[in-house]
Design an enzyme around this catalytic site. Structure first.
Site, mmCIF file in Angstrom:
data_model
loop_
_atom_site.group_PDB
_atom_site.id
_atom_site.type_symbol
_atom_site.label_atom_id
_atom_site.label_comp_id
_atom_site.label_asym_id
_atom_site.label_seq_id
_atom_site.Cartn_x
_atom_site.Cartn_y
_atom_site.Cartn_z
ATOM 1 N N GLU A 1 -12.833 -1.815 12.112
ATOM 2 C CA GLU A 1 -12.265 -0.971 10.780
ATOM 3 C C GLU A 1 -13.956 -1.228 9.873
ATOM 4 O O GLU A 1 -14.767 -0.095 8.893
ATOM 5 C CB GLU A 1 -11.749 -1.445 10.046
ATOM 6 C CG GLU A 1 -11.095 -0.598 8.550
ATOM 7 C CD GLU A 1 -10.194 -0.914 7.843
ATOM 8 O OE1 GLU A 1 -9.211 -1.735 8.452
ATOM 9 O OE2 GLU A 1 -9.716 -0.576 6.520
ATOM 10 N N GLU B 1 0.664 -1.259 -0.293
ATOM 11 C CA GLU B 1 -0.349 -0.075 -0.007
ATOM 12 C C GLU B 1 0.893 1.006 -0.093
ATOM 13 O O GLU B 1 0.272 2.062 1.069
ATOM 14 C CB GLU B 1 -0.891 0.200 1.196
ATOM 15 C CG GLU B 1 -1.907 -1.259 1.271
ATOM 16 C CD GLU B 1 -3.304 -1.207 1.986
ATOM 17 O OE1 GLU B 1 -2.953 -0.333 3.206
ATOM 18 O OE2 GLU B 1 -4.076 -1.583 2.185
ATOM 19 N N ASP C 1 -8.778 -8.449 4.025
ATOM 20 C CA ASP C 1 -8.578 -8.357 4.852
ATOM 21 C C ASP C 1 -9.934 -7.418 5.862
ATOM 22 O O ASP C 1 -10.885 -6.634 5.484
ATOM 23 C CB ASP C 1 -8.977 -6.319 4.352
ATOM 24 C CG ASP C 1 -8.050 -4.730 4.794
ATOM 25 O OD1 ASP C 1 -7.792 -5.775 6.547
ATOM 26 O OD2 ASP C 1 -7.997 -4.065 4.536
#
Ligand code: GCV
Length: 699
Positions: free
Chosen positions: A410, A303, A382
């Protein structure tokens, strides 16, 4: 002011005020801490006369306690608690006299701390009592039990939903605002310096058996790169000293390009001898300051973060270079396997993000040094509400591994929505990687049998705490932190056992029926969240970047490789070897076979592995489209019930906590309705198939 979570005064007051004694050949920071804990937390006297005490805590000076019952790597942290009948002439008149004496024994002071907190838990939850003679012997099932803070030196927390960092930021500040819009903070002293808060956090972590923590975010940017150098290092040392007295080792996340950014070098190539020397010098200076420093956590070539691949080197080259610098001091490198092409083209059907961890790391199996650990997210994507096991975990045969979980919510409701995630984590930890094996091939055991050094394996999770008074945004999200530690210690403990323990300690005033109600909310909450969000394992229908709330097509045409491929005929990602991306072939044969075929793929993962028509019939007997409608209606209804159930608990829950959860439940209901209506409408419009029950869908 902050909440005392599961170690609250009312619960601790239920422990009789008896006389304690600590017997250790050597006093160290942990035994000193233990004494303070007894005096400050339990308000109980501590005597040096063991024969005068009701509870005796003993550190043996040799490895003899439990040695025959434990694996060698467990011995240092194991303990035994014995409740014995007490001679009648040895009671004390001036306090509530127990009928027995209790002895906690351990081989080290850290083991004794674990035993102490286990005793406290047992006395509060009444699984241990002075009246019932017994012996309990216990040890952690994972060697490394780690918390990763994604805290940043401006005080913000990446994916944090409970306020600012407790480690960084200005004293007393606690913003939930977007830090990107803030004027830059004074980066000469990013530390908050709230040692009271840090000590409390360390206590919570120690009480659930956590033994390692990384203080800063894995995305190490700007001045955060300097945490490994002075003057910041001396401030890290102050924090590490507190953590260490609770048996917790401190780690720092580092930026792989530090030799360039801090050292002014032209390169960060891990095969360059000057780069190697630079890291050796840095590591030496860290250990000169913090002798029990744990090591580094590294997100590299991921990332946008720098890494060895920029120099044509491998992850093994990069990780081993750091490992060699740390080895002389007993330090370790935790190298994350969350590496994938984050600049994917949605038009390209050949690239599958789920395959990336395996493709990047399996070729390197066996090439990592013994003090290097690969940290693998439990699923291949994820931290979605439903994912299969990351195939990398079963594929690595000669590599130390840590399995990574995410406590911070998240994708799971931002600690607004109630979501007790342990059932999902636990199913991953206990997942078998073969069908017919006689050996213990479950993830929780496999990672040890595959490692070069059993000390260097374990579980880690991204923390969910911040400066909010209740630590976790939604007070009920405290349970996830508690549960992660308990799962690391023993994954066999059921989600119900752990929730029950937590409820008993956190809400001591609840009556039995009320406790059951709360447990019922908690235990169903993960399924409820799944019901009203993305269906059948497809994942990622969230609002881009923020990751709260629905956006069915939000990630569909983007670069992050997270697609559902819904069209008018069907939905799901074909990851089969026969006709799809070939992801299924990354699993050991049994699992590969299971997921390759529609008939043997479990319903809850169907759309992760297969693209099917909306009319496909699930094992449940429902069609995919009807399942989508039913679960989304059911999810909202369940949240409505939670609101009523929570109402009924008002009398015996402190006002601040009750109001906090009540308020969040209203937000959760709004969120669930949004999900329901957008998902149902989207798939009705796509498929043109009506709900069998004619419920309201916004065509
Ligand atoms: C710390 C996801 C999150 C990022 C996180 C990353 C990681 O992509 O959205 O915020 O970065 O995972 O685990 O490194």
């Amino acid at each position: 002011m902050f909440d005392s979570m599961w170690l609250n005064e009312t619960s601790l007051q239920s422990i009789p005020t008896v006389i304690w004694s600590i017997c250790a050949y050597e006093e160290d920071t942990c035994t000193i801490r233990l004494r303070q804990e007894i005096i400050n937390m339990l308000h109980a006297p501590v005597t040096t006369q063991a024969d005068q005490a009701d509870i005796v805590l003993v550190v043996e000076n040799k490895h003899c306690v439990n040695a025959d019952l434990m694996q060698p790597w467990q011995i240092d942290e194991s303990y035994s608690i014995t409740v014995a009948a007490k001679p009648s002439n040895n009671t004390h008149d001036d306090h509530q006299a127990p009928h027995a004496t209790i002895c906690v024994r351990a081989n080290t002071s850290v083991g004794l701390l674990h035993g102490f907190y286990a005793l406290i838990r047992g006395l509060v939850t009444r699984t241990i009592s002075f009246d019932c003679p017994c012996t309990i012997t216990d040890a952690p099932r994972q060697s490394i039990r780690m918390i990763d803070q994604w805290d940043q030196i401006d005080g913000s927390v990446e994916r944090g939903y409970a306020g600012e960092s407790i480690f960084f930021g200005a004293m007393n500040s606690n913003s939930h605002a977007d830090f990107r819009s803030f004027p830059p903070r004074d980066t000469t002293n990013p530390f908050r310096g709230d040692f009271e808060r840090i000590e409390a956090y360390a206590r919570f972590l120690a009480s659930i058996g956590i033994n390692a923590i990384a203080l800063n975010n894995v995305n190490v940017r700007g001045a955060a790169t300097e945490l490994i150098t002075q003057p910041f290092l001396s401030r890290v040392k102050q924090i590490a000293a507190i953590l260490s007295s609770f048996g917790i080792r401190t780690f720092l996340s580092i930026n792989f390009a530090s030799p360039k950014r801090l050292g002014g070098m032209q390169t960060a190539d891990p095969c360059d001898s000057e780069v190697q020397q630079w890291w050796t010098d840095i590591v030496d200076s860290i250990y000169a300051t913090i002798p029990d420093f744990g090591g580094f956590v590294v997100k590299a070539d991921s990332e946008g973060e720098p890494g060895p691949m920029q120099y044509g080197r491998t992850h093994a080259d990069g990780a081993n270079m750091l490992g060699r610098a740390l080895a002389a001091h007993g330090g370790i490198v935790i190298w994350r396997a969350f590496v994938y092409n984050s600049k994917q083209d949605w038009r390209d059907r050949t690239t599958d993000r789920a395959k990336a961890a395996y493709e990047n790391f399996v070729p390197l199996d066996g090439q990592f040094d013994d003090n290097v650990i690969i940290q693998v997210k439990f699923g291949p994507m994820d931290f979605q509400v439903r994912e299969p096991l990351n195939p990398l975990i079963a594929a690595m045969r000669h590599t130390n591994m840590i399995v990574e979980y995410q406590i911070t919510a998240e994708y799971l409701g931002h600690q607004i929505d109630i979501n007790y995630v342990l059932p999902q984590w636990r199913s991953m930890a206990l997942q078998h990687t073969t069908v017919h094996s006689v050996a213990d091939d479950r993830v929780c055991s496999l990672i040890r049998s595959r490692s070069a050094d059993v000390h260097n394996t374990g579980f880690a999770a991204v923390s969910n705490i911040g400066m909010d008074e209740n630590w976790t945004g939604n007070s009920l999200a405290q349970l996830n932190l508690y549960a992660f530690g308990r799962m690391c210690w023993n994954p066999e403990l059921t989600a119900q056992t752990i929730a029950r323990e937590w409820v008993a300690q956190t809400f001591p005033h609840l009556e039995l029926g009320e406790r059951n109600t709360l447990e019922e909310i908690l235990l169903s909450s993960n399924q409820t969240y799944e019901n009203y969000t993305s269906p059948l394992g497809v994942g990622f229908m969230v609002t881009p970047a923020v990751h709260y709330g629905p956006a069915v097509d939000g990630y569909e045409f983007d670069r992050w490789g997270t697609y559902h491929f819904a069209d008018r005929n069907g939905i799901g990602v074909d990851r089969t070897t026969a006709s799809g991306s070939g992801y299924t072939s990354q699993y050991p044969t049994d699992l590969a076979e299971q997921y390759e075929h529609l008939e043997s793929t479990p319903d809850e993962l169907l759309l992760f592995f297969h693209h099917v028509p909306y009319t496909h019939t699930l094992h449940s007997g429902k069609t995919v489209i009807q399942h989508i409608y039913d679960t989304h209606f059911a999810g909202v209804e369940r949240v409505q019930q939670y609101i009523q159930q929570w109402d009924a608990l008002r009398e015996h829950i402190p006002d601040s906590t009750w109001n906090n959860v009540a308020d969040r439940l209203q937000q959760q209901l709004e969120n669930a309705r949004n999900w329901r209506d957008q998902v149902n409408t989207f798939f009705y419009r796509m498929s043109g198939i009506a709900d069998e029950h004619n419920r309201e869908i916004f065509a």
